[in-house]
Motif scaffolding. Structure first.
Motif, short mmCIF file in Angstrom:
data_model
loop_
_atom_site.label_atom_id
_atom_site.label_comp_id
_atom_site.label_asym_id
_atom_site.label_seq_id
_atom_site.Cartn_x
_atom_site.Cartn_y
_atom_site.Cartn_z
N ASN A 155 28.20 29.17 28.36
CA ASN A 155 27.18 27.89 28.54
C ASN A 155 26.93 27.28 29.62
OD1 ASN A 155 26.83 28.22 25.70
ND2 ASN A 155 28.70 26.86 25.29
N GLU A 156 28.01 27.54 30.55
CA GLU A 156 27.62 26.91 32.27
C GLU A 156 27.16 27.69 33.11
OE1 GLU A 156 28.71 23.98 34.91
OE2 GLU A 156 29.21 24.15 32.70
N GLN A 171 35.16 14.72 29.69
CA GLN A 171 33.88 14.43 30.78
C GLN A 171 33.03 15.62 31.04
OE1 GLN A 171 35.94 13.40 34.35
NE2 GLN A 171 36.96 11.48 33.72
N HIS A 172 33.17 16.61 29.89
CA HIS A 172 32.40 17.80 30.03
C HIS A 172 32.29 18.42 31.51
CE1 HIS A 172 31.47 17.34 25.91
NE2 HIS A 172 31.19 16.05 26.05
N LYS A 173 33.53 18.50 32.22
CA LYS A 173 33.58 18.87 33.74
C LYS A 173 34.04 20.28 33.62
CE LYS A 173 35.10 17.44 38.12
NZ LYS A 173 35.71 16.36 38.71
N LEU A 174 33.57 21.29 34.11
CA LEU A 174 33.95 22.47 34.33
C LEU A 174 34.19 22.86 35.94
CD1 LEU A 174 34.67 25.18 32.61
CD2 LEU A 174 32.48 25.97 33.13
N TYR A 201 39.04 23.04 32.71
CA TYR A 201 37.87 22.13 32.09
C TYR A 201 38.57 21.04 31.43
CZ TYR A 201 34.86 21.50 28.11
OH TYR A 201 33.85 21.07 26.92
N ASP A 202 37.59 19.66 31.61
CA ASP A 202 37.93 18.64 30.73
C ASP A 202 36.85 18.41 29.77
OD1 ASP A 202 38.72 16.13 30.13
OD2 ASP A 202 38.13 15.07 32.25
N PRO A 203 37.44 18.43 28.65
CA PRO A 203 36.26 18.19 27.49
C PRO A 203 36.10 16.90 27.32
CG PRO A 203 38.70 18.62 26.58
CD PRO A 203 38.68 18.85 27.97
N LEU A 205 32.35 29.10 26.79
CA LEU A 205 32.39 27.95 27.80
C LEU A 205 31.80 28.26 29.04
CD1 LEU A 205 35.81 26.22 27.30
CD2 LEU A 205 33.69 25.09 26.85
#
Length: 99
Positions: free
Chosen positions: A73-74, A43-46, A39-41, A70
């Protein structure tokens, strides 16, 4: 007991997280068995392997509250909702504090 939880990596002010499967008594940064997703917070990339996570949960592992939020939410999967409590945010008006 195995736990699925966050492990912080990256440098100062540039964090990224790995979601790892680890023994609950071991530190999450070094002693993990498997990396399940990242998870990259910023860029909000999961990037997640949801099937592997469901398989480990079926085997009896637990999830941390933050990791479950997390993933919920995805995916909006109710399986992850049982690991945390949904709470509504109740804030007071700014003028109410002065009275």
């Amino acid at each position: 007991m195995l736990t699925i939880r966050l492990s912080r990596h990256g440098r100062s002010k540039r964090p990224f997280y790995r979601i790892v499967l680890t023994e609950h008594t071991k530190p999450a940064k070094f002693w993990y068995k498997e990396v399940l997703w990242s998870y990259d917070p910023l860029q909000h990339k999961l990037v997640a392997d949801v099937e592997a996570i469901k398989w480990w949960i079926a085997k009896g592992s637990q999830m941390s509250e933050r990791a479950a939020k997390l993933l919920y939410n995805e995916t909006k999967d109710s399986l992850f909702q049982k690991f945390f409590e949904l709470r509504e945010r109740k804030s007071l008006p700014k003028n109410a504090d002065k009275e």
